[in-house]
Motif scaffolding. Structure first.
Motif, PDB file in Angstrom:
ATOM      1  N   PHE A  42       0.834  -1.203   0.000  1.00  0.00           N
ATOM      2  CA  PHE A  42       0.000   0.000   0.000  1.00  0.00           C
ATOM      3  C   PHE A  42       0.877   1.264   0.000  1.00  0.00           C
ATOM      4  N   ARG A  43       1.875   1.283   0.872  1.00  0.00           N
ATOM      5  CA  ARG A  43       2.777   2.441   0.944  1.00  0.00           C
ATOM      6  C   ARG A  43       3.538   2.637  -0.365  1.00  0.00           C
ATOM      7  N   LYS A  44       4.069   1.548  -0.906  1.00  0.00           N
ATOM      8  CA  LYS A  44       4.837   1.626  -2.149  1.00  0.00           C
ATOM      9  C   LYS A  44       3.942   2.047  -3.304  1.00  0.00           C
ATOM     10  N   PHE A  45       2.722   1.560  -3.348  1.00  0.00           N
ATOM     11  CA  PHE A  45       1.755   1.914  -4.379  1.00  0.00           C
ATOM     12  C   PHE A  45       1.579   3.435  -4.435  1.00  0.00           C
ATOM     13  N   HIS A  46       1.400   4.035  -3.280  1.00  0.00           N
ATOM     14  CA  HIS A  46       1.198   5.489  -3.233  1.00  0.00           C
ATOM     15  C   HIS A  46       2.502   6.251  -3.460  1.00  0.00           C
ATOM     16  N   GLN A  47       3.594   5.718  -2.967  1.00  0.00           N
ATOM     17  CA  GLN A  47       4.902   6.349  -3.196  1.00  0.00           C
ATOM     18  C   GLN A  47       5.209   6.413  -4.698  1.00  0.00           C
ATOM     19  N   TYR A  62       3.998  -6.892  -5.073  1.00  0.00           N
ATOM     20  CA  TYR A  62       5.084  -6.562  -4.142  1.00  0.00           C
ATOM     21  C   TYR A  62       5.654  -7.868  -3.581  1.00  0.00           C
ATOM     22  N   VAL A  63       6.961  -8.084  -3.755  1.00  0.00           N
ATOM     23  CA  VAL A  63       7.572  -9.357  -3.375  1.00  0.00           C
ATOM     24  C   VAL A  63       8.861  -9.121  -2.595  1.00  0.00           C
ATOM     25  N   ALA A  71       2.558  -9.558  -1.676  1.00  0.00           N
ATOM     26  CA  ALA A  71       1.225  -8.969  -1.604  1.00  0.00           C
ATOM     27  C   ALA A  71       0.885  -8.378  -2.970  1.00  0.00           C
ATOM     28  N   ILE A  72      -0.401  -8.270  -3.219  1.00  0.00           N
ATOM     29  CA  ILE A  72      -0.883  -7.619  -4.433  1.00  0.00           C
ATOM     30  C   ILE A  72      -1.857  -6.543  -3.992  1.00  0.00           C
ATOM     31  N   PHE A  73      -1.618  -5.327  -4.482  1.00  0.00           N
ATOM     32  CA  PHE A  73      -2.489  -4.215  -4.116  1.00  0.00           C
ATOM     33  C   PHE A  73      -3.042  -3.582  -5.387  1.00  0.00           C
ATOM     34  N   PHE A  86      -9.775 -13.406  -5.474  1.00  0.00           N
ATOM     35  CA  PHE A  86      -8.886 -13.266  -6.630  1.00  0.00           C
ATOM     36  C   PHE A  86      -7.444 -13.056  -6.250  1.00  0.00           C
ATOM     37  N   TRP A  87      -7.172 -12.140  -5.344  1.00  0.00           N
ATOM     38  CA  TRP A  87      -5.779 -11.865  -4.973  1.00  0.00           C
ATOM     39  C   TRP A  87      -5.140 -13.114  -4.372  1.00  0.00           C
TER      40      TRP A  87
END
Length: 140
Positions: A42-47, A62-63, A71-73, A86-87
């Motif tokens: 979540f943090r990386k997605f927004h970053q 994210y691995v 994780a998959i966001f 699904f995720w």
């Protein structure tokens, strides 16, 4: 973590998946993931400003191979379109390969699975623009 050939393999899987959709897929591979991988994703997605796509249809895979976490966001446009498991299905497909030590293949399978979902919800448009880069993001 990953060699150049594996990075290229993942990049090509992203490009293949995105060739059938207006959705955006990014992959981040990190050495360290302390805590919950979904929160880190979540943090990386927004970053990475993945929430700035026009249709809000970006997905981050994210691995952290060394910490055995993934994780998959998905952004709002994706999240609202998926069914509850699904995720988990995509992650299970990835983890199956991770357990055999094949990180790159696992990521490629995850990208393919995510691409299937995005394609059904966001088919490619005539004037599609690649809003986010396809390169693999590597972090220490």
């Amino acid at each position: 973590m990953l060699n150049k050939k594996e990075i290229q393999q993942i990049t090509e899987s992203i490009q293949r998946a995105e060739s059938h959709t207006s959705g955006e897929i990014r992959v981040c591979v990190t050495r360290k993931c302390k805590g919950d991988p979904l929160e880190a994703a979540f943090r990386k997605f927004h970053q990475l400003k993945m929430d700035a796509t026009q249709l809000r249809n970006g997905v981050l895979i994210y691995v952290s191979p060394s910490h055995h976490k993934a994780a998959i966001f998905g952004d709002r446009g994706i999240h609202d379109a998926i069914n509850g498991g699904f995720w988990d299905e995509a992650l299970e497909k990835m983890v199956f390969h991770f357990k055999k030590g094949d990180i790159a293949e696992g990521i490629c399978k995850g990208v393919g699975k995510v691409g299937e979902l995005i394609k059904s919800r966001y088919p490619i448009s005539e004037n599609d623009i690649n809003e986010l880069g396809d390169e693999v993001i590597l972090e220490d």
